[in-house]
Write a protein that holds these residues in place. Structure first.
Motif, mmCIF file in Angstrom:
data_model
loop_
_atom_site.group_PDB
_atom_site.id
_atom_site.type_symbol
_atom_site.label_atom_id
_atom_site.label_comp_id
_atom_site.label_asym_id
_atom_site.label_seq_id
_atom_site.Cartn_x
_atom_site.Cartn_y
_atom_site.Cartn_z
ATOM 1 N N TYR A 195 0.837 -1.207 0.000
ATOM 2 C CA TYR A 195 0.000 0.000 0.000
ATOM 3 C C TYR A 195 0.872 1.258 0.000
ATOM 4 N N VAL A 196 1.931 1.246 0.807
ATOM 5 C CA VAL A 196 2.840 2.398 0.870
ATOM 6 C C VAL A 196 3.472 2.644 -0.497
ATOM 7 N N ARG A 197 3.834 1.578 -1.186
ATOM 8 C CA ARG A 197 4.443 1.711 -2.501
ATOM 9 C C ARG A 197 3.485 2.385 -3.482
ATOM 10 N N GLU A 198 2.213 2.007 -3.454
ATOM 11 C CA GLU A 198 1.229 2.626 -4.339
ATOM 12 C C GLU A 198 1.077 4.113 -4.029
ATOM 13 N N LEU A 199 1.012 4.453 -2.743
ATOM 14 C CA LEU A 199 0.889 5.866 -2.351
ATOM 15 C C LEU A 199 2.105 6.668 -2.801
ATOM 16 N N ALA A 200 3.276 6.062 -2.703
ATOM 17 C CA ALA A 200 4.503 6.756 -3.094
ATOM 18 C C ALA A 200 4.552 7.025 -4.595
ATOM 19 N N GLY A 201 4.009 6.107 -5.385
ATOM 20 C CA GLY A 201 4.135 6.208 -6.833
ATOM 21 C C GLY A 201 2.949 6.799 -7.556
ATOM 22 N N TYR A 202 1.924 7.200 -6.831
ATOM 23 C CA TYR A 202 0.691 7.693 -7.441
ATOM 24 C C TYR A 202 0.925 8.916 -8.329
ATOM 25 N N ILE A 203 0.276 8.937 -9.509
ATOM 26 C CA ILE A 203 0.191 10.146 -10.321
ATOM 27 C C ILE A 203 -1.253 10.319 -10.775
ATOM 28 N N SER A 204 -1.813 11.483 -10.501
ATOM 29 C CA SER A 204 -3.205 11.757 -10.866
ATOM 30 C C SER A 204 -3.317 11.975 -12.376
ATOM 31 N N GLU A 205 -4.534 11.900 -12.874
ATOM 32 C CA GLU A 205 -4.752 12.132 -14.301
ATOM 33 C C GLU A 205 -4.338 13.546 -14.697
ATOM 34 N N GLY A 206 -4.648 14.520 -13.849
ATOM 35 C CA GLY A 206 -4.271 15.896 -14.153
ATOM 36 C C GLY A 206 -2.762 16.084 -14.205
ATOM 37 N N ASP A 207 -2.055 15.473 -13.258
ATOM 38 C CA ASP A 207 -0.596 15.589 -13.258
ATOM 39 C C ASP A 207 0.028 14.824 -14.419
ATOM 40 N N LEU A 208 -0.574 13.696 -14.789
ATOM 41 C CA LEU A 208 -0.077 12.948 -15.948
ATOM 42 C C LEU A 208 -0.230 13.787 -17.212
ATOM 43 N N GLN A 209 -1.366 14.431 -17.360
ATOM 44 C CA GLN A 209 -1.568 15.310 -18.507
ATOM 45 C C GLN A 209 -0.555 16.447 -18.511
ATOM 46 N N GLN A 210 -0.334 17.052 -17.334
ATOM 47 C CA GLN A 210 0.633 18.148 -17.256
ATOM 48 C C GLN A 210 2.031 17.680 -17.652
ATOM 49 N N LEU A 211 2.441 16.519 -17.147
ATOM 50 C CA LEU A 211 3.772 16.003 -17.433
ATOM 51 C C LEU A 211 3.967 15.792 -18.932
ATOM 52 N N PHE A 212 2.990 15.190 -19.586
ATOM 53 C CA PHE A 212 3.107 14.958 -21.020
ATOM 54 C C PHE A 212 3.050 16.270 -21.798
ATOM 55 N N CYS A 213 2.137 17.149 -21.431
ATOM 56 C CA CYS A 213 2.006 18.406 -22.167
ATOM 57 C C CYS A 213 3.262 19.261 -22.036
ATOM 58 N N ARG A 214 3.833 19.313 -20.852
ATOM 59 C CA ARG A 214 5.067 20.077 -20.685
ATOM 60 C C ARG A 214 6.220 19.432 -21.450
ATOM 61 N N SER A 215 6.205 18.112 -21.551
ATOM 62 C CA SER A 215 7.230 17.424 -22.328
ATOM 63 C C SER A 215 7.082 17.722 -23.821
ATOM 64 N N VAL A 216 5.860 17.846 -24.275
ATOM 65 C CA VAL A 216 5.605 18.198 -25.671
ATOM 66 C C VAL A 216 6.000 19.648 -25.947
ATOM 67 N N GLU A 217 5.690 20.551 -25.018
ATOM 68 C CA GLU A 217 5.741 21.987 -25.289
ATOM 69 C C GLU A 217 7.034 22.681 -24.871
ATOM 70 N N ALA A 218 7.850 22.065 -24.022
ATOM 71 C CA ALA A 218 9.087 22.720 -23.581
ATOM 72 C C ALA A 218 9.930 23.118 -24.785
ATOM 73 N N SER A 219 10.429 24.344 -24.771
ATOM 74 C CA SER A 219 11.117 24.851 -25.958
ATOM 75 C C SER A 219 12.540 24.311 -26.089
ATOM 76 N N GLU A 220 13.267 24.214 -24.978
ATOM 77 C CA GLU A 220 14.656 23.766 -25.015
ATOM 78 C C GLU A 220 14.862 22.635 -24.012
ATOM 79 N N ILE A 221 15.408 21.518 -24.489
ATOM 80 C CA ILE A 221 15.611 20.388 -23.572
ATOM 81 C C ILE A 221 17.023 19.830 -23.648
ATOM 82 N N GLU A 222 17.957 20.544 -24.255
ATOM 83 C CA GLU A 222 19.330 20.027 -24.303
ATOM 84 C C GLU A 222 19.917 19.956 -22.902
ATOM 85 N N ASP A 223 20.676 18.898 -22.640
ATOM 86 C CA ASP A 223 21.338 18.770 -21.348
ATOM 87 C C ASP A 223 22.641 19.554 -21.350
#
Length: 258
Positions: A195-223
């Motif tokens: 149960y603790v592992r699930e709580l630690a790894g949880y990502i909500s639908e809204g945060d999942l959308q944000q993560l993908f959208c920011r990955s799509v839209e970020a202008s510069e990603i060079e390391d």
């Protein structure tokens, strides 16, 4: 609007992304079927076999695209180890086909759904109190063929991003952990650490959308070496989070709300 091609468009992860993607992007939707797991037809999906279809058709689909978001995955058939390996090997081949088509068709960036399974072994020392945090810079340590395949996705991604194949294809791999709601009753008969592992790894639908959208839209990603390649963990702002999102905050401005 960015022109985004989404593979695996009838799948579970894509189902969470589509409400946001339909609002923000000029979309092409691809999958091997046009219905989701419940039999509901998904509007706008073009049925495609990324490994078997004519290359000219695939090139036409990938052309005039800014970003490919790859969530496609074929579940291996059979429970024996050889079947698991063979099935996941096909998924690695599909990821390579996506990279190659993107490279040749002028796509700027590929954002791919990876998984914490690429480093799942680290959960053992974590649960034993021997390790407090794992990040993308830690050496990948899968403990199953699914995780191994995602490690292969990632190392192939760096190859395509570093420029040795002709140009630098921008690549982001998202190691999603627990993309589902959690019901404590489901763990009543399980060891507490499950149960603790699930709580630690949880990502909500809204945060999942944000993560993908920011990955799509970020202008510069060079390391720091000029390579446009990153691995980000996909978790919400959980009190017990074990998977580091420091680099996602820094590079693409990911700020989980949940």
């Amino acid at each position: 609007m960015s022109r985004v091609l989404l593979t695996g468009a009838t799948g579970y992860i894509a189902g969470q992304l589509l409400p946001a993607f339909r609002e923000r992007y000029d979309l092409k939707l691809l999958d091997a079927r046009d219905e989701d797991g419940s039999g509901n037809r998904i509007e706008g999906v073009e049925v495609v076999d990324l490994l078997g279809d004519d290359r000219a058709r695939l090139e036409d689909l990938f052309s005039d695209t800014d970003v490919v978001v790859h969530t496609g995955h074929r579940k291996p058939t059979g429970e024996d180890l050889q079947s698991q390996y063979d099935g996941e090997r096909r998924n690695v081949d599909m990821m390579q086909r996506v990279y190659q088509l993107a490279l040749e068709c002028g796509v700027r960036r590929v954002v791919a759904a990876s998984t914490n399974q690429a480093a799942k072994w680290y959960e053992r020392p974590y649960l034993a109190g021997l390790k407090d945090r794992v990040g993308p810079e830690d050496y990948p340590r899968p403990d199953n063929f699914y995780g191994w395949a995602k490690v292969a996705y990632e190392s192939l991604g760096f190859l395509y991003a570093c420029g040795s194949l002709g140009r630098k294809l921008e690549v982001i791999q998202l190691r999603i952990v627990v993309p589902r709601e959690i019901n404590a009753d489901d763990f009543a008969d399980e060891p507490p650490e499950r149960y603790v592992r699930e709580l630690a790894g949880y990502i909500s639908e809204g945060d999942l959308q944000q993560l993908f959208c920011r990955s799509v839209e970020a202008s510069e990603i060079e390391d720091e070496h000029g390579v446009p390649f990153h691995i980000f963990y996909g978790v919400s702002n959980n009190a017990r989070k074990f998977w580091s999102i420091t680099n996602a905050r820094k590079v693409i401005g990911y700020e989980p709300n949940d």
